[in-house]
Design a protein around this motif. Structure first.
Motif, PDB file in Angstrom:
ATOM      1  N   MET A  32      -0.801  -9.376  -5.791  1.00 22.10           N
ATOM      2  CA  MET A  32      -0.020  -8.478  -4.974  1.00 22.10           C
ATOM      3  C   MET A  32       0.129  -9.108  -3.587  1.00 22.10           C
ATOM      4  SD  MET A  32      -0.823  -4.473  -3.925  1.00 22.10           S
ATOM      5  CE  MET A  32      -0.820  -3.858  -5.578  1.00 22.10           C
ATOM      6  N   SER A  33       1.324  -9.027  -3.037  1.00 25.49           N
ATOM      7  CA  SER A  33       1.573  -9.609  -1.723  1.00 25.49           C
ATOM      8  C   SER A  33       0.906  -8.772  -0.629  1.00 25.49           C
ATOM      9  CB  SER A  33       3.076  -9.681  -1.457  1.00 25.49           C
ATOM     10  OG  SER A  33       3.593  -8.388  -1.211  1.00 25.49           O
ATOM     11  N   GLU A  34       0.749  -9.379   0.530  1.00 24.38           N
ATOM     12  CA  GLU A  34       0.149  -8.654   1.660  1.00 24.38           C
ATOM     13  C   GLU A  34       0.984  -7.434   2.018  1.00 24.38           C
ATOM     14  OE1 GLU A  34      -1.087  -9.354   6.315  1.00 24.38           O
ATOM     15  OE2 GLU A  34      -0.706 -11.097   5.056  1.00 24.38           O
ATOM     16  N   PHE A  35       2.303  -7.575   1.953  1.00 28.57           N
ATOM     17  CA  PHE A  35       3.196  -6.451   2.241  1.00 28.57           C
ATOM     18  C   PHE A  35       2.953  -5.308   1.257  1.00 28.57           C
ATOM     19  CE2 PHE A  35       7.169  -4.159   1.449  1.00 28.57           C
ATOM     20  CZ  PHE A  35       7.413  -3.645   2.718  1.00 28.57           C
ATOM     21  N   ALA A  36       2.876  -5.633  -0.019  1.00 28.44           N
ATOM     22  CA  ALA A  36       2.655  -4.608  -1.044  1.00 28.44           C
ATOM     23  C   ALA A  36       1.291  -3.944  -0.870  1.00 28.44           C
ATOM     24  CB  ALA A  36       2.787  -5.223  -2.438  1.00 28.44           C
ATOM     25  N   GLU A  37       0.285  -4.734  -0.519  1.00 25.98           N
ATOM     26  CA  GLU A  37      -1.050  -4.161  -0.286  1.00 25.98           C
ATOM     27  C   GLU A  37      -1.029  -3.201   0.900  1.00 25.98           C
ATOM     28  OE1 GLU A  37      -4.027  -7.207   0.086  1.00 25.98           O
ATOM     29  OE2 GLU A  37      -3.541  -8.051  -1.870  1.00 25.98           O
ATOM     30  N   ASN A  38      -0.349  -3.589   1.975  1.00 29.13           N
ATOM     31  CA  ASN A  38      -0.256  -2.718   3.151  1.00 29.13           C
ATOM     32  C   ASN A  38       0.508  -1.433   2.830  1.00 29.13           C
ATOM     33  OD1 ASN A  38      -1.729  -4.441   4.773  1.00 29.13           O
ATOM     34  ND2 ASN A  38       0.075  -5.486   5.580  1.00 29.13           N
ATOM     35  N   MET A  39       1.563  -1.546   2.043  1.00 30.79           N
ATOM     36  CA  MET A  39       2.335  -0.360   1.638  1.00 30.79           C
ATOM     37  C   MET A  39       1.471   0.571   0.791  1.00 30.79           C
ATOM     38  SD  MET A  39       5.357  -0.165   2.889  1.00 30.79           S
ATOM     39  CE  MET A  39       6.168   0.960   1.774  1.00 30.79           C
ATOM     40  N   ALA A  40       0.736   0.010  -0.160  1.00 34.07           N
ATOM     41  CA  ALA A  40      -0.130   0.824  -1.015  1.00 34.07           C
ATOM     42  C   ALA A  40      -1.204   1.519  -0.183  1.00 34.07           C
ATOM     43  CB  ALA A  40      -0.760  -0.038  -2.104  1.00 34.07           C
ATOM     44  N   ALA A  41      -1.796   0.809   0.771  1.00 33.89           N
ATOM     45  CA  ALA A  41      -2.812   1.419   1.634  1.00 33.89           C
ATOM     46  C   ALA A  41      -2.205   2.525   2.478  1.00 33.89           C
ATOM     47  CB  ALA A  41      -3.459   0.353   2.525  1.00 33.89           C
TER      48      ALA A  41
ATOM     49  N   ILE B  92       0.382   4.394   1.709  1.00 35.91           N
ATOM     50  CA  ILE B  92       0.624   5.533   0.809  1.00 35.91           C
ATOM     51  C   ILE B  92      -0.678   6.278   0.547  1.00 35.91           C
ATOM     52  CG2 ILE B  92       1.261   6.132  -1.572  1.00 35.91           C
ATOM     53  CD1 ILE B  92       3.391   3.834  -1.308  1.00 35.91           C
ATOM     54  N   ASP B  93      -1.767   5.548   0.355  1.00 38.62           N
ATOM     55  CA  ASP B  93      -3.062   6.188   0.142  1.00 38.62           C
ATOM     56  C   ASP B  93      -3.507   6.984   1.370  1.00 38.62           C
ATOM     57  OD1 ASP B  93      -3.329   5.308  -2.470  1.00 38.62           O
ATOM     58  OD2 ASP B  93      -4.506   3.534  -1.906  1.00 38.62           O
ATOM     59  N   VAL B  94      -3.279   6.435   2.565  1.00 36.61           N
ATOM     60  CA  VAL B  94      -3.637   7.163   3.790  1.00 36.61           C
ATOM     61  C   VAL B  94      -2.886   8.491   3.849  1.00 36.61           C
ATOM     62  CG1 VAL B  94      -3.416   7.150   6.312  1.00 36.61           C
ATOM     63  CG2 VAL B  94      -4.351   5.147   5.138  1.00 36.61           C
ATOM     64  N   LEU B  95      -1.590   8.458   3.584  1.00 38.70           N
ATOM     65  CA  LEU B  95      -0.800   9.699   3.608  1.00 38.70           C
ATOM     66  C   LEU B  95      -1.258  10.682   2.538  1.00 38.70           C
ATOM     67  CD1 LEU B  95       2.762   8.235   4.254  1.00 38.70           C
ATOM     68  CD2 LEU B  95       1.312   9.501   5.863  1.00 38.70           C
ATOM     69  N   ALA B  96      -1.600  10.183   1.364  1.00 36.16           N
ATOM     70  CA  ALA B  96      -2.054  11.065   0.286  1.00 36.16           C
ATOM     71  C   ALA B  96      -3.391  11.724   0.639  1.00 36.16           C
ATOM     72  CB  ALA B  96      -2.166  10.286  -1.025  1.00 36.16           C
ATOM     73  N   VAL B  97      -4.296  10.969   1.239  1.00 36.66           N
ATOM     74  CA  VAL B  97      -5.584  11.527   1.664  1.00 36.66           C
ATOM     75  C   VAL B  97      -5.363  12.559   2.767  1.00 36.66           C
ATOM     76  CG1 VAL B  97      -7.746  10.984   2.874  1.00 36.66           C
ATOM     77  CG2 VAL B  97      -7.005   9.591   0.924  1.00 36.66           C
ATOM     78  N   GLN B  98      -4.506  12.256   3.733  1.00 35.87           N
ATOM     79  CA  GLN B  98      -4.214  13.222   4.794  1.00 35.87           C
ATOM     80  C   GLN B  98      -3.647  14.514   4.213  1.00 35.87           C
ATOM     81  OE1 GLN B  98      -1.637  10.986   7.429  1.00 35.87           O
ATOM     82  NE2 GLN B  98      -3.376  10.210   8.614  1.00 35.87           N
ATOM     83  N   SER B  99      -2.837  14.403   3.182  1.00 35.81           N
ATOM     84  CA  SER B  99      -2.275  15.583   2.534  1.00 35.81           C
ATOM     85  C   SER B  99      -3.364  16.433   1.889  1.00 35.81           C
ATOM     86  CB  SER B  99      -1.239  15.155   1.488  1.00 35.81           C
ATOM     87  OG  SER B  99      -0.713  16.276   0.828  1.00 35.81           O
ATOM     88  N   VAL B 100      -4.313  15.796   1.222  1.00 35.43           N
ATOM     89  CA  VAL B 100      -5.429  16.540   0.620  1.00 35.43           C
ATOM     90  C   VAL B 100      -6.213  17.283   1.704  1.00 35.43           C
ATOM     91  CG1 VAL B 100      -7.658  16.303  -0.563  1.00 35.43           C
ATOM     92  CG2 VAL B 100      -5.660  15.061  -1.403  1.00 35.43           C
ATOM     93  N   LEU B 101      -6.475  16.623   2.818  1.00 37.20           N
ATOM     94  CA  LEU B 101      -7.255  17.242   3.884  1.00 37.20           C
ATOM     95  C   LEU B 101      -6.478  18.377   4.550  1.00 37.20           C
ATOM     96  CD1 LEU B 101      -8.956  14.049   5.350  1.00 37.20           C
ATOM     97  CD2 LEU B 101      -9.794  15.619   3.576  1.00 37.20           C
ATOM     98  N   ALA B 102      -5.156  18.270   4.625  1.00 34.98           N
ATOM     99  CA  ALA B 102      -4.339  19.367   5.146  1.00 34.98           C
ATOM    100  C   ALA B 102      -4.357  20.554   4.177  1.00 34.98           C
ATOM    101  CB  ALA B 102      -2.902  18.892   5.372  1.00 34.98           C
ATOM    102  N   ARG B 103      -4.241  20.269   2.875  1.00 38.60           N
ATOM    103  CA  ARG B 103      -4.284  21.354   1.886  1.00 38.60           C
ATOM    104  C   ARG B 103      -5.636  22.058   1.902  1.00 38.60           C
ATOM    105  NH1 ARG B 103      -2.863  18.551  -3.299  1.00 38.60           N
ATOM    106  NH2 ARG B 103      -2.946  16.677  -2.035  1.00 38.60           N
ATOM    107  N   TYR B 104      -6.711  21.341   2.197  1.00 43.73           N
ATOM    108  CA  TYR B 104      -8.029  21.966   2.356  1.00 43.73           C
ATOM    109  C   TYR B 104      -7.930  23.085   3.405  1.00 43.73           C
ATOM    110  CZ  TYR B 104     -12.823  22.548   3.998  1.00 43.73           C
ATOM    111  OH  TYR B 104     -14.029  23.088   4.386  1.00 43.73           O
TER     112      TYR B 104
END
Length: 138
Positions: free
Chosen positions: A1-10, A12-24
């Motif tokens: 996976m390219s560095e760009f793709a890794e940064n994009m995936a990370a 997306i994960d940050v936003l998904a985690v923030q969403s879980v914490l907001a739903r809490y």
């Protein structure tokens, strides 16, 4: 996976985690404790002071006991989130305030910090552990 793709995936994960914490926060405030407990892993842990709840049944009992009546609930606000994903796990530190309705409007009742560990299960981020540290009055 390219560095760009890794940064994009990370990212997306940050936003998904923030969403879980907001739903809490939303589910606490709305009294949706079944939905709240669903945000945790089956073996999830929640600590608050000297109290600890392990697993979804204890979590449900804890939240029903501490926020089950409308007068016990209020508004949770979470901010200053620092989310660090690492594959299928993530750590997060965030600050919070908890407001309750007073005679003249919202009143600050608690403030502190959340320390969270999350795991991705079946493609969904879940809270594996939440430690609540209240800000102590000097």
């Amino acid at each position: 996976m390219s560095e760009f793709a890794e940064n994009m995936a990370a990212g997306i994960d940050v936003l998904a985690v923030q969403s879980v914490l907001a739903r809490y926060c939303h589910r606490c405030d709305d009294g949706d404790f079944a939905g709240l407990v669903d945000l945790f892993t089956p073996d999830g842990v929640f600590t608050y002071g000297d109290r600890t709840a392990h697993g979804r049944s204890e979590l449900l009992a804890f939240f029903q006991g501490t926020q089950g009546r409308p007068g016990q609930r209020g508004k949770h606000l979470t901010f200053n989130l620092d989310v660090r994903p690492d594959g299928d796990t993530a750590r997060s530190v965030s600050d919070y305030v908890f407001l309750r309705t007073g005679a003249d409007g919202p009143v600050l009742r608690l403030a502190g910090r959340y320390h969270d560990e999350l795991r991705r299960l079946d493609g969904q981020w879940r809270i594996a552990r939440r430690d609540v540290i209240n800000l102590e009055v000097p």
